[in-house]
Design a protein around this motif. Structure first.
Motif, mmCIF file in Angstrom:
data_model
loop_
_atom_site.group_PDB
_atom_site.id
_atom_site.type_symbol
_atom_site.label_atom_id
_atom_site.label_comp_id
_atom_site.label_asym_id
_atom_site.label_seq_id
_atom_site.Cartn_x
_atom_site.Cartn_y
_atom_site.Cartn_z
ATOM 1 N N GLY A 3 57.205 11.165 34.556
ATOM 2 C CA GLY A 3 56.576 9.865 34.337
ATOM 3 C C GLY A 3 55.926 9.255 35.553
ATOM 4 N N SER A 37 45.483 13.798 30.977
ATOM 5 C CA SER A 37 46.452 14.775 30.482
ATOM 6 C C SER A 37 45.739 16.053 30.056
ATOM 7 N N HIS A 81 44.400 7.825 31.699
ATOM 8 C CA HIS A 81 45.233 6.706 32.147
ATOM 9 C C HIS A 81 44.672 6.236 33.488
ATOM 10 N N PRO A 106 53.246 4.952 37.861
ATOM 11 C CA PRO A 106 53.732 5.472 36.580
ATOM 12 C C PRO A 106 52.582 6.063 35.775
ATOM 13 N N PRO A 128 52.066 8.145 31.771
ATOM 14 C CA PRO A 128 52.828 8.520 30.560
ATOM 15 C C PRO A 128 52.723 9.981 30.165
ATOM 16 N N PHE A 129 52.238 10.841 31.067
ATOM 17 C CA PHE A 129 52.108 12.259 30.729
ATOM 18 C C PHE A 129 52.052 13.072 32.023
#
Length: 643
Positions: A487, A515, A521, A537, A539-540
């Motif tokens: 993460g 990703s 992101h 941070p 998320p992938f």
């Protein structure tokens, strides 16, 4: 009367032009240079600095049918003495011959030489007192600057003026230095009745007398001499309506004066049809149109590009970006005028950025990125260049009218201020700047805009202005991203500079992490030092990285790398500062939990135990120590030095 004291001896003007493509933009800038080239040795006239003009009544007689440019006129000027004066001096071409000067119906003596009209007052005019003189003159305006042009369009004669920077003196007696705005003007244009006349402000009346017609315009806002304009030909009028139409801000007229042969194409939806949409957008972003009590509009003329005469832009064509640029000048350049030509970016950079906002708001994000990309490519085509002019630049007309620096870099620096401040603060600062009673309908310097930006931002922008406006060049970034535990990703940022005048460009940077499935992101990191590390941070698992995807930063030749994605606990935990004097801090992934910190000396003796990531080390002796950090992911050892 709005007034500002100028320290410059050499002053030069600028005509505001927009760009629809590079060739059109080049023609616009070339037209600006042509306007200024004949005045490169002009010095601000010290003989016109001892009074303020409050009112002009301008009565002009012109006939486009005369193949030789010719004008006769009666100019009534009210002025206030700033110091005791016995002579009042106006800028005026010697080719224009004055036949009489009166005050209170009494004749005054006068002389003409060296582009000056010197009028002997009947008695000393004491500082603070006002007087009115009436000047009658006639002649053929000098053609070197093209300030007063007689030409044809499709065989029909036309007369138009373009006075920026110092052309007003070529066709009427005036005070044309960049330090005085006239509170109000009345313009009376007498021409053959078959023709339509154009000037600033609202049309009050038309009076026909024999073969001639006199058209009266009144403009009741402060205006500098270079923005006063007239045009006469067989115009066909096309009326539109602008404004958001609220109770507090009613609609106002948009009056377009078009060559008949251009009428059909110019009034299409893709040309003048965009005018109400653009002006309404500007009202929503900035404030109500500054000259709402009168009009906005366009008058077709024979030069390429356009000129932002107050309330009526003179236009060579009607492309959307040209309309957007000239219209934006009504706020930046006409309502608030740069108080020194070193500050020319306040007119041109802000205005060109407004044309970019038209792209963003009417076309969308992707075309706006393309617009910014084109600006950045232009700016970085050379490694040097500052936005704010130096004294030595004021004899270099190519530098003053630099499309790369004055227009493109000026507009991108404006965008970078928006990026740094955020939309809410940026647009509020522009609104405050435009509403400032000490600047509105007057003059401003770069420091005035800076103060308004800082007041809303809440922090100093001195370093930003030093780096991006007063100094030269741009950064080149090296970005390395690496997966950093579950993460998270670590981003390392370093930069070099294209010019030694800037040691480091501090800016927030947008970095896009992608990703394997193509999900994006975007993160923003505030880059303040070289080789700076950020743990963010995500998320992938990161499979790709892109720097500045939305083109917020002027930069070039950036290198972006996705480092080895393997995760090692030792790499994800860092201790700083090292060496340390009194405190230590441990940084680790948010997914990793700290359980215990043990500190040993080099003999292996336990000296201290801590349960938190931040602790003091005052009681330790100087020298090397070993730290055992126990986490939910395992234990590692780190060395540190106590000062």
């Amino acid at each position: 009367m709005k007034k500002i004291t100028l320290s410059l001896l050499l002053l030069f003007g600028v005509i505001g032009f927009a760009q629809t493509d590079n060739s059109e933009f080049d023609r616009m800038v070339e037209a600006e240079m042509k306007s200024a080239s004949a005045t490169i040795n002009f010095r601000a006239n010290p003989n016109t600095q001892n009074y303020d003009i409050s009112y002009h009544e301008l009565r002009f007689n012109v006939d486009p049918n005369n193949t030789t440019p010719y004008i006769s006129g009666i100019v009534t000027t009210t002025f206030t003495a700033l110091s005791d004066m016995n002579v009042v001096t106006f800028d005026m071409a010697t080719a224009l011959v004055v036949s009489s000067v009166t005050m209170n119906s009494s004749s005054l003596t006068f002389s003409q030489s060296n582009y000056e009209l010197n009028i002997n007052l009947p008695a000393t005019l004491v500082s603070g007192n006002s007087a009115t003189v009436v000047i009658t003159y006639a002649g053929s305006p000098p053609q070197a600057e093209g300030a007063f042009t007689r030409g044809t369009h499709s065989g029909t004669p036309v007369i138009f003026t373009l006075s920026e920077p110092y052309g007003a003196r070529d066709w009427w007696p005036c005070k044309q230095d960049l330090n005085d705005k006239v509170n109000a003007i009345d313009v009376y244009i007498t021409a053959p009745s078959a023709y339509v006349s154009v000037s600033n402000g609202i049309e009050v009346s038309q009076t026909v007398s024999g073969a001639n017609k006199t058209t009266h315009f009144h403009h009741n806002y402060p205006i500098p001499a270079y923005l006063i304009a007239i045009a006469v030909t067989n115009y066909q009028i096309y009326n539109q309506q602008g404004g958001l139409g609220t109770v507090a801000s009613p609609y106002f007229p948009i009056v377009n004066y078009l060559y008949p042969e251009s009428y059909a194409s110019a009034t299409s939806a893709t040309q003048l049809g965009t005018t109400p949409t653009i002006i309404n957008l500007y009202e929503s972003l900035l404030e109500p149109y500054p000259f709402r009590n009168e009009k906005y509009g366009h008058a077709q003329f024979g030069w390429g590009g356009g000129m932002e005469h107050t309330t009526v832009s003179f236009m060579g064509s009607f492309g959307r970006s040209l309309i957007a640029h000239e219209m934006a000048h009504q706020w930046f350049g006409d309502k608030i005028t740069c108080g020194s030509w070193k500050d020319i970016w306040l007119n041109e950079g802000l205005t060109e950025y407004m044309s970019g906002l038209v792209v963003e708001n009417l076309d969308g994000a992707t075309p706006f990125v393309t617009w910014k990309t084109n600006k950045i490519n232009s700016i970085t085509s050379q490694t040097t260049g500052y936005v704010y002019l130096q004294d030595s630049d004021l004899t270099n007309v190519n530098r003053i009218f630099s499309s790369r620096l004055t227009y493109d870099k000026g507009s991108m620096v404006t965008h970078m201020l928006r990026w740094k401040l955020g939309d809410v603060a940026f647009f509020q600062a522009l609104k405050n700047y435009l509403a400032d009673s000490s600047l509105a309908y007057g003059y401003a310097l770069t420091g005035d805009l800076k103060s308004h930006l800082e007041n809303v931002y809440g922090s100093s922008l001195t370093e930003f202005f030093n780096d991006w406006l007063y100094m030269q060049g741009y950064p080149t970034y090296t970005i390395t991203a690496q997966n950093w535990g579950a993460g998270q990703a670590k981003i390392t940022v370093s930069q070099t500079q294209s010019h030694a005048s800037v040691s480091f460009f501090e800016m927030p940077l947008e970095i896009r992490l992608t990703s394997a499935g193509g999900i994006n992101h975007d993160v923003v990191v505030n880059n303040t030092v070289n080789n700076q590390e950020f743990v963010v941070p995500v998320p992938f698992v990161v499979a790709g990285v892109t720097f500045d995807p939305n083109k917020h930063i002027i930069s070039k030749n950036n290198v972006v790398t996705l480092a080895n994605a393997s995760f090692e606990l030792e790499q994800t935990i860092s201790v700083y500062p090292n060496p340390a004097n009194d405190e230590l801090h441990i940084m680790m992934p948010t997914t990793t939990q700290l359980e215990k910190v043990e500190i040993y000396n080099t003999l292996g003796q336990l000296l201290a135990t801590h349960q938190t990531a931040d602790f003091r080390i005052d009681n330790l002796s100087s020298g090397m120590h070993v730290m055992k950090i126990t986490t939910s992911e395992g234990a590692i050892h780190k060395n540190f030095i106590k000062k």
